[in-house]
Design an enzyme around this catalytic site. Structure first.
Site, PDB file in Angstrom:
ATOM      1  N   SER A  40     -11.843 -11.783  29.293  1.00 34.43           N
ATOM      2  CA  SER A  40     -13.024 -11.380  30.069  1.00 34.43           C
ATOM      3  C   SER A  40     -13.027 -11.908  31.502  1.00 34.43           C
ATOM      4  O   SER A  40     -13.765 -11.399  32.334  1.00 34.43           O
ATOM      5  CB  SER A  40     -14.308 -11.813  29.361  1.00 34.43           C
ATOM      6  OG  SER A  40     -14.478 -13.204  29.445  1.00 34.43           O
ATOM      7  N   LYS A  79     -17.536 -17.674  32.137  1.00 34.19           N
ATOM      8  CA  LYS A  79     -18.021 -16.548  32.959  1.00 34.19           C
ATOM      9  C   LYS A  79     -18.347 -17.053  34.362  1.00 34.19           C
ATOM     10  O   LYS A  79     -18.427 -18.242  34.614  1.00 34.19           O
ATOM     11  CB  LYS A  79     -19.294 -15.927  32.363  1.00 34.19           C
ATOM     12  CG  LYS A  79     -19.197 -15.469  30.933  1.00 34.19           C
ATOM     13  CD  LYS A  79     -18.354 -14.246  30.748  1.00 34.19           C
ATOM     14  CE  LYS A  79     -18.312 -13.880  29.270  1.00 34.19           C
ATOM     15  NZ  LYS A  79     -17.144 -13.138  28.914  1.00 34.19           N
TER      16      LYS A  79
END
Length: 182
Positions: A40, A79
């Site tokens: 991700s 993230k």
């Protein structure tokens, strides 16, 4: 055993015990190594990269953080912080707007070049994704750099500051890519 040998052994034992205690304290309260799982954050961070996080950093917009996964117990995610408390977040035509101001996201350049549609992030507003117009106090809005393959605040919503484990400061593996986090 000679007296000097005993003293030397005691001295070494004390030094080793002190070093172990110091390492434990540093790891618990100041920094910690973490392994990245998943794609991700590609290309910034790849699956099985190893990073060092700072547990004392003041989180700022665009910092890369590690936090407890809000949707899977005992897991953590890595993230990028997009929205801080009070921010209004929106994406239109693949451009990020924070509080109405357009932001360049250079960490997305490689993924945009590799995407045939040249678009990574679907249009959305914070209101559509979370039911709120602004990021509330003590909350963060986060997204992965690999926007087409990232489970992030667009999926699971806002995350709390309390869930943040730390800010990524250094990549330590693979060895040919050692350096400060970007």
């Amino acid at each position: 055993m000679k007296e000097t040998t005993k003293k030397e052994l005691v001295s070494w034992t004390k030094s080793l015990a002190f070093a172990i205690i110091l390492a434990f304290i540093c790891r618990q309260f100041f920094f910690s190594p973490i392994t990245v799982f998943g794609e991700s954050m590609s290309p910034s961070f790849q699956d099985h990269d190893r990073v060092v996080i700072s547990k004392t950093s003041k989180i700022q917009r665009f910092d890369v953080i590690v936090f407890n996964a809000p949707d899977i117990e005992s897991e953590h995610y890595i993230k990028r912080v997009i929205g801080l408390p009070g921010d209004s977040i929106e994406v239109k035509n693949d451009v990020l707007y924070i509080n109405g101001k357009a932001y360049n996201e250079p960490y997305l350049s490689e993924n945009k070049r590799n995407n045939p549609n040249n678009s990574l992030t679907e249009d959305f507003s914070l209101l559509e994704k979370t039911g709120k117009t602004k990021v509330p106090e003590n909350m963060l809005f986060v997204m992965g750099d690999n926007r087409l393959n990232s489970k992030d605040s667009r999926t699971f919503g806002l995350i709390s500051y309390d869930s943040v484990i730390g800010e990524v400061k250094l990549k330590i593996y693979p060895f040919n890519d050692i350096g400060l986090a970007k």
